[in-house]
Scaffold this active site. Structure first.
Site, PDB file in Angstrom:
ATOM      1  N   LYS A  95     -45.369  10.040  16.208  1.00 28.80           N
ATOM      2  CA  LYS A  95     -45.234   9.372  17.494  1.00 28.80           C
ATOM      3  C   LYS A  95     -45.095  10.470  18.537  1.00 28.80           C
ATOM      4  O   LYS A  95     -44.101  11.197  18.568  1.00 28.80           O
ATOM      5  CB  LYS A  95     -44.017   8.449  17.526  1.00 28.80           C
ATOM      6  CG  LYS A  95     -43.868   7.740  18.869  1.00 28.80           C
ATOM      7  CD  LYS A  95     -42.522   7.068  19.018  1.00 28.80           C
ATOM      8  CE  LYS A  95     -42.344   6.604  20.454  1.00 28.80           C
ATOM      9  NZ  LYS A  95     -40.971   6.130  20.728  1.00 28.80           N
ATOM     10  N   GLY A 156     -34.596   2.454  26.941  1.00 27.84           N
ATOM     11  CA  GLY A 156     -33.201   2.077  26.992  1.00 27.84           C
ATOM     12  C   GLY A 156     -32.791   1.221  28.176  1.00 27.84           C
ATOM     13  O   GLY A 156     -31.613   0.906  28.333  1.00 27.84           O
ATOM     14  N   ALA A 183     -40.487   0.661  24.010  1.00 33.34           N
ATOM     15  CA  ALA A 183     -39.462   1.021  25.004  1.00 33.34           C
ATOM     16  C   ALA A 183     -39.218  -0.081  26.025  1.00 33.34           C
ATOM     17  O   ALA A 183     -40.140  -0.766  26.475  1.00 33.34           O
ATOM     18  CB  ALA A 183     -39.816   2.310  25.737  1.00 33.34           C
ATOM     19  N   GLY A 184     -37.945  -0.238  26.362  1.00 26.73           N
ATOM     20  CA  GLY A 184     -37.533  -1.108  27.455  1.00 26.73           C
ATOM     21  C   GLY A 184     -37.218  -2.538  27.080  1.00 26.73           C
ATOM     22  O   GLY A 184     -36.771  -3.310  27.924  1.00 26.73           O
ATOM     23  N   ASN A 205     -35.315   0.379  19.721  1.00 32.75           N
ATOM     24  CA  ASN A 205     -34.175   1.041  19.117  1.00 32.75           C
ATOM     25  C   ASN A 205     -32.869   0.577  19.773  1.00 32.75           C
ATOM     26  O   ASN A 205     -32.028  -0.071  19.161  1.00 32.75           O
ATOM     27  CB  ASN A 205     -34.343   2.550  19.235  1.00 32.75           C
ATOM     28  CG  ASN A 205     -33.301   3.345  18.471  1.00 32.75           C
ATOM     29  OD1 ASN A 205     -33.415   4.557  18.321  1.00 32.75           O
ATOM     30  ND2 ASN A 205     -32.261   2.721  17.962  1.00 32.75           N
ATOM     31  N   THR A 206     -32.722   0.897  21.070  1.00 33.83           N
ATOM     32  CA  THR A 206     -31.443   0.696  21.746  1.00 33.83           C
ATOM     33  C   THR A 206     -30.974  -0.750  21.716  1.00 33.83           C
ATOM     34  O   THR A 206     -29.782  -1.018  21.510  1.00 33.83           O
ATOM     35  CB  THR A 206     -31.542   1.176  23.211  1.00 33.83           C
ATOM     36  OG1 THR A 206     -32.080   2.495  23.235  1.00 33.83           O
ATOM     37  CG2 THR A 206     -30.183   1.185  23.868  1.00 33.83           C
TER      38      THR A 206
END
Length: 256
Positions: A95, A156, A183-184, A205-206
């Site tokens: 990635k 995040g 993301a996001g 992830n977050t």
């Protein structure tokens, strides 16, 4: 989900950072059904002992590892990190991140394309973290990328899909390319929305790692991804401005 000829039953990919403990991370991965997880090189080193416990845990999960170049701000750093990742994790997948702006962590699209060209020429199978920019997408595909990972919002931020129009356009322009929203995303409905647009998968992830109950949130995202994909494949109604009666008018009884 097709990643360079590897077919994955799950369309949800997870990161492995920020969890309260390695055990909770492992339980969350199991609950999600994810078959591919990203791992930062910072969690490993070429030494025999450094990071070995974490690496053993990942291997015990039986998932495919996707090394990333998180935190790299130059082409040189990203390429070097990818090369180290290939050696440590024994995979040609990477990635690719080349960060260009500190506050939003927006990708440096120029550096991203340059790094992708170098890595593809070296035999890497590159998954670039990019934006919804159509020109950048075209350049990355020309460089040899068969998977693109456009952001939904800054990493995040939990803001969801900031640019639905741009993401929809990206999907329409590149129907044969594997597209994964990365993301996001903050809540399961964000993942379902991405899947309803026709994307092949999501990576997050977050939103899971920092949830009050990461394991339950992982399961929630897995269900949302499945529901969103089924909705897309079923053929959702297009929005309209005026009401349309769901009860047929023809044959309705008329009272004098």
């Amino acid at each position: 989900m097709n990643i360079y000829g590897r077919h994955h039953a799950s369309r949800l990919m997870l990161g492995t950072a920020l969890y309260p403990s390695p055990a909770i991370m492992a339980d969350a991965v199991r609950a999600s059904g994810a078959e591919l997880v990203t791992v930062s090189l910072r969690r490993e080193s070429a030494g025999a002992k450094a990071g070995q416990g974490f690496w053993d845990l990942i291997r015990d999960l039986g998932v495919q590892v996707l090394p990333n170049t998180a935190g790299c701000h130059t082409v040189k750093d990203a390429v070097t990190t990818a090369q180290m990742g290939r050696e440590i994790f024994d995979t040609t997948l990477v990635k690719l991140e080349v960060i260009g702006e500190a506050d939003t962590l927006q990708p440096d699209l120029f550096g991203l394309v340059d790094a992708a060209r170098i890595l593809v020429a070296e035999g890497f199978e590159v998954l670039p973290y990019t934006t919804e920019d159509l020109v950048a997408a075209e350049r990355l595909i020309e460089a040899g990328c068969r998977v693109l990972m456009p952001w939904g919002a800054p990493i995040g931020s939990a803001r969801g899909l900031n640019n639905r129009y741009g993401l929809r356009s990206l999907r329409a322009h590149f129907p044969e390319v594997t597209l994964i929203v990365d993301a996001g995303l903050g809540v399961p409905s964000h993942a379902a929305e991405a899947m309803e647009l026709g994307f092949d998968g999501v990576l997050l992830n977050t939103a899971i790692a920092k949830a009050g109950d990461p394991v339950a949130m992982a399961r929630a995202f897995a269900l949302a991804v499945e529901a969103g994909r089924l909705g897309y494949e079923a053929g959702a109604l297009e929005p309209r401005d005026m009401a349309a009666p769901s009860t047929p008018v023809l044959g309705r009884a008329l009272l004098a």
